[in-house]
Design a protein around this motif. Structure first.
Motif, PDB file in Angstrom:
ATOM      1  N   THR A 117       0.833  -1.211   0.000  1.00  0.00           N
ATOM      2  CA  THR A 117       0.000   0.000   0.000  1.00  0.00           C
ATOM      3  C   THR A 117       0.861   1.251   0.000  1.00  0.00           C
ATOM      4  O   THR A 117       0.592   2.205  -0.747  1.00  0.00           O
ATOM      5  CB  THR A 117      -0.963  -0.017   1.202  1.00  0.00           C
ATOM      6  OG1 THR A 117      -1.828  -1.154   1.084  1.00  0.00           O
ATOM      7  CG2 THR A 117      -1.801   1.249   1.277  1.00  0.00           C
ATOM      8  N   LEU A 118       1.910   1.288   0.813  1.00  0.00           N
ATOM      9  CA  LEU A 118       2.797   2.451   0.854  1.00  0.00           C
ATOM     10  C   LEU A 118       3.498   2.643  -0.493  1.00  0.00           C
ATOM     11  O   LEU A 118       3.651   3.782  -0.960  1.00  0.00           O
ATOM     12  CB  LEU A 118       3.810   2.318   1.991  1.00  0.00           C
ATOM     13  CG  LEU A 118       3.215   2.414   3.397  1.00  0.00           C
ATOM     14  CD1 LEU A 118       4.257   2.058   4.446  1.00  0.00           C
ATOM     15  CD2 LEU A 118       2.624   3.788   3.658  1.00  0.00           C
ATOM     16  N   ILE A 119       3.888   1.559  -1.134  1.00  0.00           N
ATOM     17  CA  ILE A 119       4.507   1.656  -2.464  1.00  0.00           C
ATOM     18  C   ILE A 119       3.500   2.202  -3.473  1.00  0.00           C
ATOM     19  O   ILE A 119       3.810   3.109  -4.248  1.00  0.00           O
ATOM     20  CB  ILE A 119       5.043   0.280  -2.925  1.00  0.00           C
ATOM     21  CG1 ILE A 119       6.256  -0.115  -2.094  1.00  0.00           C
ATOM     22  CG2 ILE A 119       5.378   0.305  -4.422  1.00  0.00           C
ATOM     23  CD1 ILE A 119       6.728  -1.538  -2.319  1.00  0.00           C
ATOM     24  N   ALA A 120       2.277   1.670  -3.461  1.00  0.00           N
ATOM     25  CA  ALA A 120       1.251   2.141  -4.398  1.00  0.00           C
ATOM     26  C   ALA A 120       0.942   3.616  -4.181  1.00  0.00           C
ATOM     27  O   ALA A 120       0.765   4.375  -5.145  1.00  0.00           O
ATOM     28  CB  ALA A 120      -0.017   1.300  -4.254  1.00  0.00           C
ATOM     29  N   MET A 121       0.898   4.030  -2.915  1.00  0.00           N
ATOM     30  CA  MET A 121       0.606   5.436  -2.610  1.00  0.00           C
ATOM     31  C   MET A 121       1.694   6.358  -3.137  1.00  0.00           C
ATOM     32  O   MET A 121       1.402   7.421  -3.695  1.00  0.00           O
ATOM     33  CB  MET A 121       0.424   5.629  -1.099  1.00  0.00           C
ATOM     34  CG  MET A 121      -0.868   5.057  -0.568  1.00  0.00           C
ATOM     35  SD  MET A 121      -0.983   5.162   1.241  1.00  0.00           S
ATOM     36  CE  MET A 121      -1.304   6.932   1.449  1.00  0.00           C
ATOM     37  N   ILE A 122       2.958   5.974  -2.975  1.00  0.00           N
ATOM     38  CA  ILE A 122       4.031   6.852  -3.433  1.00  0.00           C
ATOM     39  C   ILE A 122       4.060   6.899  -4.957  1.00  0.00           C
ATOM     40  O   ILE A 122       4.267   7.954  -5.559  1.00  0.00           O
ATOM     41  CB  ILE A 122       5.413   6.486  -2.822  1.00  0.00           C
ATOM     42  CG1 ILE A 122       6.396   7.645  -2.985  1.00  0.00           C
ATOM     43  CG2 ILE A 122       5.991   5.232  -3.410  1.00  0.00           C
ATOM     44  CD1 ILE A 122       6.026   8.890  -2.243  1.00  0.00           C
ATOM     45  N   LYS A 123       3.815   5.767  -5.604  1.00  0.00           N
ATOM     46  CA  LYS A 123       3.776   5.756  -7.074  1.00  0.00           C
ATOM     47  C   LYS A 123       2.653   6.644  -7.584  1.00  0.00           C
ATOM     48  O   LYS A 123       2.841   7.417  -8.526  1.00  0.00           O
ATOM     49  CB  LYS A 123       3.600   4.328  -7.594  1.00  0.00           C
ATOM     50  CG  LYS A 123       4.856   3.494  -7.498  1.00  0.00           C
ATOM     51  CD  LYS A 123       4.623   2.106  -8.052  1.00  0.00           C
ATOM     52  CE  LYS A 123       5.890   1.286  -8.002  1.00  0.00           C
ATOM     53  NZ  LYS A 123       5.664  -0.087  -8.493  1.00  0.00           N
ATOM     54  N   GLN A 124       1.482   6.551  -6.967  1.00  0.00           N
ATOM     55  CA  GLN A 124       0.347   7.369  -7.374  1.00  0.00           C
ATOM     56  C   GLN A 124       0.638   8.851  -7.137  1.00  0.00           C
ATOM     57  O   GLN A 124       0.363   9.687  -7.987  1.00  0.00           O
ATOM     58  CB  GLN A 124      -0.910   6.947  -6.616  1.00  0.00           C
ATOM     59  CG  GLN A 124      -2.129   7.750  -7.002  1.00  0.00           C
ATOM     60  CD  GLN A 124      -3.368   7.327  -6.239  1.00  0.00           C
ATOM     61  OE1 GLN A 124      -3.379   6.314  -5.544  1.00  0.00           O
ATOM     62  NE2 GLN A 124      -4.415   8.119  -6.345  1.00  0.00           N
ATOM     63  N   ALA A 125       1.210   9.165  -5.984  1.00  0.00           N
ATOM     64  CA  ALA A 125       1.505  10.565  -5.664  1.00  0.00           C
ATOM     65  C   ALA A 125       2.528  11.153  -6.625  1.00  0.00           C
ATOM     66  O   ALA A 125       2.392  12.302  -7.058  1.00  0.00           O
ATOM     67  CB  ALA A 125       1.991  10.681  -4.222  1.00  0.00           C
ATOM     68  N   ARG A 126       3.523  10.392  -6.950  1.00  0.00           N
ATOM     69  CA  ARG A 126       4.589  10.907  -7.832  1.00  0.00           C
ATOM     70  C   ARG A 126       4.137  11.012  -9.279  1.00  0.00           C
ATOM     71  O   ARG A 126       4.729  11.771 -10.061  1.00  0.00           O
ATOM     72  CB  ARG A 126       5.840  10.046  -7.703  1.00  0.00           C
ATOM     73  CG  ARG A 126       6.539  10.286  -6.384  1.00  0.00           C
ATOM     74  CD  ARG A 126       7.817   9.515  -6.235  1.00  0.00           C
ATOM     75  NE  ARG A 126       8.515   9.921  -5.017  1.00  0.00           N
ATOM     76  CZ  ARG A 126       9.371   9.151  -4.356  1.00  0.00           C
ATOM     77  NH1 ARG A 126       9.644   7.933  -4.790  1.00  0.00           N
ATOM     78  NH2 ARG A 126       9.950   9.595  -3.260  1.00  0.00           N
ATOM     79  N   SER A 127       3.089  10.288  -9.665  1.00  0.00           N
ATOM     80  CA  SER A 127       2.595  10.368 -11.032  1.00  0.00           C
ATOM     81  C   SER A 127       1.459  11.382 -11.171  1.00  0.00           C
ATOM     82  O   SER A 127       1.036  11.678 -12.282  1.00  0.00           O
ATOM     83  CB  SER A 127       2.127   8.998 -11.518  1.00  0.00           C
ATOM     84  OG  SER A 127       0.958   8.608 -10.808  1.00  0.00           O
TER      85      SER A 127
END
Length: 96
Positions: free
Chosen positions: A81-91
């Motif tokens: 979840t933390l990985i998905a959140m950072i990927k979404q935020a950075r994109s």
């Protein structure tokens, strides 16, 4: 099998995030916490419903709660979840 999110697991995740991924913690505060003025952030705790951050913004220290989009099942779910959140935020498009 992954560990349930106990206080000890929360401490382990927070230490890892603060020591190795401080820039990601800051992005969580800026994007998901809607604190675009945040200059620094530390993860204080994580539980199945969300994460607690301490944020430095405009010379103040603030406490911030960021909810997850689903209840976390275990530490592996937290990791993903933390990985998905950072990927979404950075994109996401940047604010003008």
């Amino acid at each position: 099998m992954s560990d349930p999110i106990t206080p000890a697991v929360s401490d382990r995740i927070c230490k890892h995030m603060n020591d190795d991924h401080a820039s990601a913690v800051l992005v969580y505060a800026q994007v998901y916490g809607d604190r675009h003025d945040a200059e620094a952030a530390q993860m204080q705790a994580i539980d199945p419903q969300g994460m607690d951050l301490t944020v430095q913004a405009n010379g103040e220290t603030l406490n911030l709660r960021i909810p997850f989009d689903h209840p976390l099942q275990d530490s592996e779910d937290a990791h993903q979840t933390l990985i998905a959140m950072i990927k979404q935020a950075r994109s996401a498009p940047k604010e003008a």
